[in-house]
Design a protein around this motif. Structure first.
Motif, PDB file in Angstrom:
ATOM      1  N   GLU A   1     -63.838 -18.211   3.678  1.00  0.00           N
ATOM      2  CA  GLU A   1     -62.513 -17.593   3.748  1.00  0.00           C
ATOM      3  C   GLU A   1     -62.302 -16.627   2.586  1.00  0.00           C
ATOM      4  O   GLU A   1     -61.725 -15.542   2.757  1.00  0.00           O
ATOM      5  CB  GLU A   1     -61.428 -18.674   3.731  1.00  0.00           C
ATOM      6  CG  GLU A   1     -61.351 -19.516   4.990  1.00  0.00           C
ATOM      7  CD  GLU A   1     -62.465 -20.554   5.066  1.00  0.00           C
ATOM      8  OE1 GLU A   1     -63.154 -20.779   4.043  1.00  0.00           O
ATOM      9  OE2 GLU A   1     -62.643 -21.135   6.157  1.00  0.00           O
ATOM     10  N   GLN A   2     -62.784 -16.996   1.400  1.00  0.00           N
ATOM     11  CA  GLN A   2     -62.641 -16.129   0.230  1.00  0.00           C
ATOM     12  C   GLN A   2     -63.487 -14.871   0.373  1.00  0.00           C
ATOM     13  O   GLN A   2     -63.067 -13.784  -0.037  1.00  0.00           O
ATOM     14  CB  GLN A   2     -63.033 -16.897  -1.034  1.00  0.00           C
ATOM     15  CG  GLN A   2     -62.039 -17.971  -1.429  1.00  0.00           C
ATOM     16  CD  GLN A   2     -62.536 -18.827  -2.577  1.00  0.00           C
ATOM     17  OE1 GLN A   2     -63.726 -19.092  -2.698  1.00  0.00           O
ATOM     18  NE2 GLN A   2     -61.618 -19.275  -3.422  1.00  0.00           N
TER      19      GLN A   2
ATOM     20  N   HIS B   1     -63.282  -9.017   1.607  1.00  0.00           N
ATOM     21  CA  HIS B   1     -63.653  -7.868   2.445  1.00  0.00           C
ATOM     22  C   HIS B   1     -62.422  -7.178   3.014  1.00  0.00           C
ATOM     23  O   HIS B   1     -62.312  -5.949   2.982  1.00  0.00           O
ATOM     24  CB  HIS B   1     -64.558  -8.318   3.596  1.00  0.00           C
ATOM     25  CG  HIS B   1     -65.933  -8.710   3.148  1.00  0.00           C
ATOM     26  ND1 HIS B   1     -66.895  -9.160   4.021  1.00  0.00           N
ATOM     27  CD2 HIS B   1     -66.514  -8.734   1.917  1.00  0.00           C
ATOM     28  CE1 HIS B   1     -67.998  -9.433   3.357  1.00  0.00           C
ATOM     29  NE2 HIS B   1     -67.796  -9.188   2.085  1.00  0.00           N
ATOM     30  N   THR B   2     -61.492  -7.956   3.544  1.00  0.00           N
ATOM     31  CA  THR B   2     -60.318  -7.370   4.211  1.00  0.00           C
ATOM     32  C   THR B   2     -59.283  -6.847   3.231  1.00  0.00           C
ATOM     33  O   THR B   2     -58.357  -6.138   3.622  1.00  0.00           O
ATOM     34  CB  THR B   2     -59.655  -8.409   5.136  1.00  0.00           C
ATOM     35  OG1 THR B   2     -59.320  -9.583   4.374  1.00  0.00           O
ATOM     36  CG2 THR B   2     -60.600  -8.797   6.264  1.00  0.00           C
ATOM     37  N   SER B   3     -59.414  -7.206   1.936  1.00  0.00           N
ATOM     38  CA  SER B   3     -58.451  -6.733   0.941  1.00  0.00           C
ATOM     39  C   SER B   3     -58.764  -5.320   0.457  1.00  0.00           C
ATOM     40  O   SER B   3     -57.936  -4.696  -0.214  1.00  0.00           O
ATOM     41  CB  SER B   3     -58.428  -7.684  -0.261  1.00  0.00           C
ATOM     42  OG  SER B   3     -59.647  -7.608  -1.000  1.00  0.00           O
TER      43      SER B   3
ATOM     44  N   TRP C   1     -64.366 -13.345   3.236  1.00  0.00           N
ATOM     45  CA  TRP C   1     -63.745 -12.438   4.194  1.00  0.00           C
ATOM     46  C   TRP C   1     -62.415 -11.920   3.694  1.00  0.00           C
ATOM     47  O   TRP C   1     -62.027 -10.789   4.008  1.00  0.00           O
ATOM     48  CB  TRP C   1     -63.586 -13.147   5.543  1.00  0.00           C
ATOM     49  CG  TRP C   1     -64.892 -13.440   6.186  1.00  0.00           C
ATOM     50  CD1 TRP C   1     -65.412 -14.660   6.480  1.00  0.00           C
ATOM     51  CD2 TRP C   1     -65.892 -12.490   6.584  1.00  0.00           C
ATOM     52  NE1 TRP C   1     -66.662 -14.540   7.028  1.00  0.00           N
ATOM     53  CE2 TRP C   1     -66.985 -13.225   7.103  1.00  0.00           C
ATOM     54  CE3 TRP C   1     -65.980 -11.101   6.542  1.00  0.00           C
ATOM     55  CZ2 TRP C   1     -68.130 -12.617   7.587  1.00  0.00           C
ATOM     56  CZ3 TRP C   1     -67.119 -10.491   7.012  1.00  0.00           C
ATOM     57  CH2 TRP C   1     -68.187 -11.241   7.528  1.00  0.00           C
ATOM     58  N   GLU C   2     -61.706 -12.730   2.902  1.00  0.00           N
ATOM     59  CA  GLU C   2     -60.452 -12.255   2.317  1.00  0.00           C
ATOM     60  C   GLU C   2     -60.724 -11.091   1.377  1.00  0.00           C
ATOM     61  O   GLU C   2     -59.951 -10.108   1.332  1.00  0.00           O
ATOM     62  CB  GLU C   2     -59.761 -13.393   1.566  1.00  0.00           C
ATOM     63  CG  GLU C   2     -58.409 -12.998   0.975  1.00  0.00           C
ATOM     64  CD  GLU C   2     -57.728 -14.148   0.255  1.00  0.00           C
ATOM     65  OE1 GLU C   2     -56.654 -13.910  -0.328  1.00  0.00           O
ATOM     66  OE2 GLU C   2     -58.267 -15.268   0.277  1.00  0.00           O
TER      67      GLU C   2
END
Length: 212
Positions: free
Chosen positions: A123-124, A129-131, A126-127
């Motif tokens: 989750e961290q 990446h999306t940030s 991908w978080e």
């Protein structure tokens, strides 16, 4: 090993490829397999049913719990080496997103710092990446670089040294070619997500005929 520890047919195949195909020295093979088997059995007891669920914190905690021996430090270093190389293949085969043993290596396995190793979750990843703001070319570049680090399990200096010619295409699939310390090439398949990030950056930056 149980099916739960291996997690999938792909992981079981990678196990055979690693111990039978990549480790030539019989003594090293026996020692590495002993370390990996014990570690996976320990993580399974802690509720990790799939290889992809194992974290850097698990590796750090396990190393800190190894019984002190006459050659304790050497034993821990060998165990860490075995886990790092084993999970590196799992990352190459896209069984794991990150290599949980890489972070533990930078901690120099201190026995009195149980649980201190950072625990990086999917989750961290991908978080992160999306940030990233990808509305500008710099953001697309940063996303491509960070995704290569996390999805390929490589070091920052290895990613920074990549050139456009290090991206190879074969039957529609992309591969990244990294130069290892022994001057041998490591050819890693590119996942669909990473291919999209790299392609988007290369296209936007208009560097098709230049180095990234």
């Amino acid at each position: 090993l149980t099916d739960a520890a291996l997690g999938s047919h792909a992981a079981a195949t990678a196990w055979d490829d690693f111990f039978q195909g990549k480790i030539k020295n019989s003594h090293t093979r026996v020692q590495y397999e002993r370390h990996v088997r014990r570690f996976l059995a320990w993580t399974e007891q802690r509720g990790r049913k799939m290889l992809a669920e194992i974290t850097a914190g698990d590796v750090g905690t396990y190393l800190s719990l190894l019984a002190p021996e006459k050659k304790g430090l050497a034993n821990k270093k060998q165990c860490l080496s075995a886990l790092r190389k084993y999970f590196n293949l799992q990352v190459e085969r896209h069984i794991c997103i990150i290599n949980p043993a890489l972070t533990a290596e930078t901690e120099r396995v201190p026995a009195d710092q149980e649980g201190k190793t950072p625990n990086i979750t999917y989750e961290q990843v991908w978080e992160l990446h999306t940030s990233i703001d990808t509305s500008r070319v710099q953001g697309k570049r940063d996303l491509a670089a960070l995704a290569t680090l996390s999805l390929c399990g490589r070091r920052a200096n290895e990613v920074a040294s990549l050139n456009l010619e290090d991206i190879e295409e074969e039957d529609g699939e992309w591969f990244l070619v990294f130069l290892e310390k022994n001057n041998k090439d490591s050819r890693i398949p590119v996942s669909a997500d990473l291919k999209e990030y790299l392609s988007d950056w290369i296209s936007t930056a208009k560097i098709r005929d230049e180095e990234p």
